[in-house]
Write an enzyme that holds these catalytic residues in place. Structure first.
Site: not given
Ligand code: TYR
Length: 882
Positions: A125, A265, A267, A300-301, A323
């Site tokens: 991500e 972190a 997910e 959260h994750e 988010e």
């Molecule tokens: N999706 C992740 C969260 O739970 C956030 C995230 C975004 C982590 C980008 C890493 C990254 O490179 O918030």
């Protein structure tokens, strides 16, 4: 080299993908000096995208293309540019195979496949997958993944990917495992891990009776620090079943801890990858705050499995869909696990200090932004924290029942889909019957709304009128704003602090003593009848909207609310307002070179709180905590960081001297209980230690020998990091130089092999308000435990100094600004995401007096002209200077 102008991406340009990928078969061959990636993509024309067969453009960056095979035949008629592989398909459905070589061993940006220590891991991500293989790297392309991972058996005994393992085998000294994920997912949720990892294993039986294996993988030395995360995971799984009716869907759920990670972190489906700081916790090495952070991030994750994975985002402008909603969910979970009021206070203090500043600055953007250059720059407080507040307002307006009906409908309607914020709101409309058209402005309009409120009592008619006037300042690209729907939770208190029945003129019956009113016009009034005496209004209870509310309270009224309000949040809020008033007076006194004098009534109010043994101790600790320097800067018209620091220090000193006896009593009592109680990571224990350590931090300001002695004993003998670190922090901020330096040296010696504890050690020095903080930070950069390659270290030393040490960073000679700019220029080359984030303190230059503005701007310009800027840094710097 100068920077090439990066492309701006607009929400308005969204188009559905031309092609879909039904199946993705990946094969990784991991080596020390390169990795080979084979991808077999089963693709077809997207029926929703129209007729004909347009050119297929796959995303790919930093890939060495070795071969392309189309429908089983070698294919050479393709085009390559820096970011794409393009080719012309000649059928509606086809299979495309590519082979590429990549270099995880030299990937310092920590996006895509990279090495952290001796392990391989991924971060995809938002757009990292394109650094692994050629693909349609966008969240609305969802595919079934099969992944084969091959590597040296000795070095990488553990080979992981998403889903379930379906096959494994040996080839000489190498071995392989194939994983299959039965759920369609976008590429950003792909994950791979290979390493010499140990795992802690447990299981969870879901509400329908399925047994799920739970595994937390860590490097061997951390195997003793996983229990808290495991407990948190099981609590999260149960909570999501009970509160949202969401059951886990695979047979296995894995968490892996890695030391080098850009964020908290990630997910990834069935295989969450965590910054080790967000998983590892045990009494001896992690504070209470760290324990609570682990619990919140694990939750959260985990919650993302539904709000993010089963239902994902159509495009990255919708990021808050997953988010904002998931932060809302994890905050409610944390509130249920610990003190709900304290959790709310912490979240609001954070939002008002940092998100409000973002919303008032050059990077201000809506919860659903309209455009971006680099999506990594939009993992912001606005998308996360304000996004969560927006979901919270829906919860408030709909009430818990209709809200839950709405989330059920949303999950059911969109399971397996990539959707938009509008789809989320539509589910809420359909479940409640409410028209949320105007409410949706919260997604499209940036800026923090202001709500000015006045009250009028008419003794003759026994009516009380509240007049509301709302406005919202201009933000980049949005000069004018339309009125928001602002849910205002309120009560009207009589002289005894009792809630009066809220009976609106024109309504047949009162709504009770506490109710929510929607304020949706620029000017609006509420008239309450049968009000026997002039009430004190308790407004925006629980912080029911992310706005700046003002009401012309007298000091007496604030003191009254602080003691009497039945809404715990507003008790705290009244105390904060009183403290802000007094601190603002003191700041002006410092600026006039007068002695700053703290309001005696605030001291008396704190004294009364300290005498009240029925008050929750965590709440008391929060109430005794003066507004942060960053918050005082945020609400100032022109922030004077040195005066703010001096005034706040003087206030703390005055409180410590005046309330010494009560603080000392509370401290000694709690310390004694802590001494006799084994460490427990639960709310009542957090509360006791919070008050104990808040008291200690005040008491040390008095420089009395008995306090110093107690602090040293706590530092040397406590069996947990919470007490030890609080004592260390108090020493580091004290004038006792010998004791401070000995403590720092002892601490570093004891924890030299624990990188997470060393991060704390760096931070406590970087944030120390003592003179020459910058010089200390500079010399710590040469410490053997420090490296700019590790994001946690950058945050602990450089981020903490620039973001939290206001007096140090804003030194009059501008050396703090120069230091930060130099680090950003360095990091731009190795890790653009982290470089861009470290810039935040400089982006706030408009908040300061002209001389500082000049110095800060000059540093931003120096960065801009340093050449070869990443899109990440380019975007933040140019927007800040615009
Ligand atoms: N999706 C992740 C969260 O739970 C956030 C995230 C975004 C982590 C980008 C890493 C990254 O490179 O918030």
């Amino acid at each position: 080299m100068s920077t090439k102008q990066p492309r701006v991406i607009h929400l308005a340009d969204y188009q559905v993908p031309d092609y879909l990928i039904d199946e993705t078969h990946l094969s990784f061959d991991l080596h020390e000096d390169h990795t080979l990636v084979q991808a077999r993509l089963v693709m077809r024309r997207n029926p929703a995208a129209g007729d004909g067969l347009p050119v297929l453009m796959l995303d790919g960056q930093d890939l060495e293309l070795l071969s392309v095979v189309l429908d089983g035949k070698p294919f050479l008629d393709y085009q390559l540019d820096e970011d794409h592989l393009s080719l012309q398909p000649n059928a509606e459905a086809f299979t495309l195979e590519t082979q590429v070589r990549i270099h995880p061993e030299s990937n310092t940006a920590l996006e895509g496949l990279y090495q952290s220590g001796s392990m391989f891991c991924t971060q995809c991500e938002a757009e990292g997958f394109r650094k692994i293989t050629y693909y349609l790297d966008r969240p609305d392309v969802m595919s079934l993944f099969t992944t084969k991972v091959k590597g040296e058996r000795k070095r990488y005994p553990v080979l992981l990917s998403n889903g379930n393992p379906i096959a494994q085998g040996e080839e000489g000294s190498r071995h392989w495992v194939t994983w299959e994920d039965p759920f369609k997912k976008p590429a950003y949720l792909f994950a791979l891990v290979a390493g010499d990892l140990w795992c802690v294993e447990d299981s969870f039986t879901t509400c329908s009776g399925r047994k799920v294996a739970l595994r937390i993988y860590v490097e061997p030395e951390n195997i003793d620090k996983c229990q808290h995360a495991m407990d948190s995971l099981k609590k999260s799984m149960r909570w999501d079943e009970e509160v949202y009716g969401r059951e886990y869907d695979l047979d296995i759920f894995m968490i892996v801890a890695v030391n080098d990670f850009n964020m908290g972190a990630m997910e990834n489906k069935g295989l969450n990858i965590f910054n080790s700081s967000a998983v590892l916790a045990k009494a001896e090495t992690a504070t209470d705050a760290a324990h609570q952070r682990v619990e919140a991030i694990v939750a959260h994750e985990y919650f993302h499995n539904w709000s993010g994975n089963r239902v994902t985002c159509r495009d990255w402008f919708q990021l808050s869909l997953k988010e904002g909603f998931t932060v809302f969910r994890d905050a409610a979970f944390s509130a249920d696990m610990n003190s709900a009021t304290v959790k709310r206070i912490e979240d609001v203090a954070f939002l008002r200090t940092h998100q409000f500043a973002e919303d008032a600055g050059p990077m201000a953007h809506a919860v659903r932004p309209e455009s971006f250059i680099e999506i990594s720059n939009f993992y912001t407080l606005t998308v996360y924290e304000k996004g969560s507040e927006v979901v919270g307002m829906l919860h408030t307006l709909l009430g818990p029942k209709a809200f839950r009906k709405g989330t059920d409908l949303y999950f059911e309607r969109h399971d397996g889909q990539a959707v938009t914020c509008d789809d989320f709101v539509k589910a809420m409309e359909d479940s409640s019957g409410l028209d949320l058209t105007q409410f949706k402005r919260w997604y499209s309009q940036a800026g923090t709304p202001r709500l000015a409120v006045t009250g009028q009592y008419d003794a003759q008619t026994k009516t009380y009128t509240l007049n509301f006037s709302q406005s919202c300042p201009a933000t980049p690209g949005q000069p004018e704003k339309l009125p928001f729907v602002i849910p205002v939770a309120l009560g009207l208190l009589d002289a005894q602090g009792q809630e009066l029945p809220l009976h609106l003129a024109g309504e047949s019956a009162p709504r009770g003593g506490h109710a929510v009113f929607s304020i949706d016009q620029a000017e609006q009034s509420l008239v309450f009848i049968n009000i026997p005496e002039e009430p004190v209004p308790s407004l925006l209870r629980g912080f029911s909207a992310p706005i700046k509310l003002s009401f012309p309270y007298t000091q007496d009224q604030l003191l009254f609310l602080m003691q009497q309000d039945s809404d715990g949040f507003n008790r705290w809020e009244a105390g904060q307002q009183l403290a802000v008033q007094s601190l603002q007076t003191m700041i002006a006194q410092v600026q006039r070179k007068e002695t700053p004098i703290l309001n005696q009534r605030l001291i008396q109010a704190y004294d009364a709180l300290l005498q009240d043994t029925s008050l929750d101790q965590a709440m008391l600790a929060e109430m005794l905590n003066l507004p942060a320097e960053a918050y005082l800067a945020e609400i100032a018209t022109v922030a004077d960081p040195l005066a703010i620091h001096a005034a706040r220090q003087a206030a703390r000193q005055a409180i410590a001297e005046a309330l010494f006896d009560s603080l000392w009593l509370r401290y000694q009592h709690n310390r004694e209980v802590s001494r006799q109680t084994p460490y427990v990571a639960e709310s009542e224990h957090f509360a006791r230690r919070a008050l104990q350590n808040a008291a200690l931090s005040y008491l040390m300001l008095t420089e009395r020998p008995e306090v110093l002695a107690a602090c040293l004993v706590q530092f040397q003998t406590a069996d947990n990091m919470t007490e030890r670190f609080a004592a260390l922090a108090a020493l580091v901020q004290s004038p006792f130089e010998a004791e401070r330096e000995t403590a720092l040296a002892d601490f570093a010696h004891e924890f030299k092999d624990n990188p997470l504890v060393m991060d704390q050690w760096f931070s406590v020095q970087a944030t120390s308000p003592l003179a020459r903080a910058l010089e200390r930070v500079q010399s710590l950069m040469g410490h053997s435990a420090f490296t700019l390659k590790n994001p946690n270290k950058v945050r602990a030393l450089i981020g903490a100094f620039a973001g939290q040490n206001h007096a140090g960073f804003h030194r009059v000679d501008g050396a703090g600004y120069r230091f930060l700019a130099d680090r950003v220029i360095e990091l731009n080359g190795s890790n653009p995401q982290i470089a861009a984030r470290q810039l935040t303190p400089l982006t706030k230059w408009r908040k300061y007096a002209p001389e500082r503005q000049q110095q800060m701007k000059a540093e931003l310009e120096r960065i801009l002209n340093s050449g070869n800027l990443s899109p990440d840094v380019y975007e933040v710097v140019t927007k800040s200077l615009a």
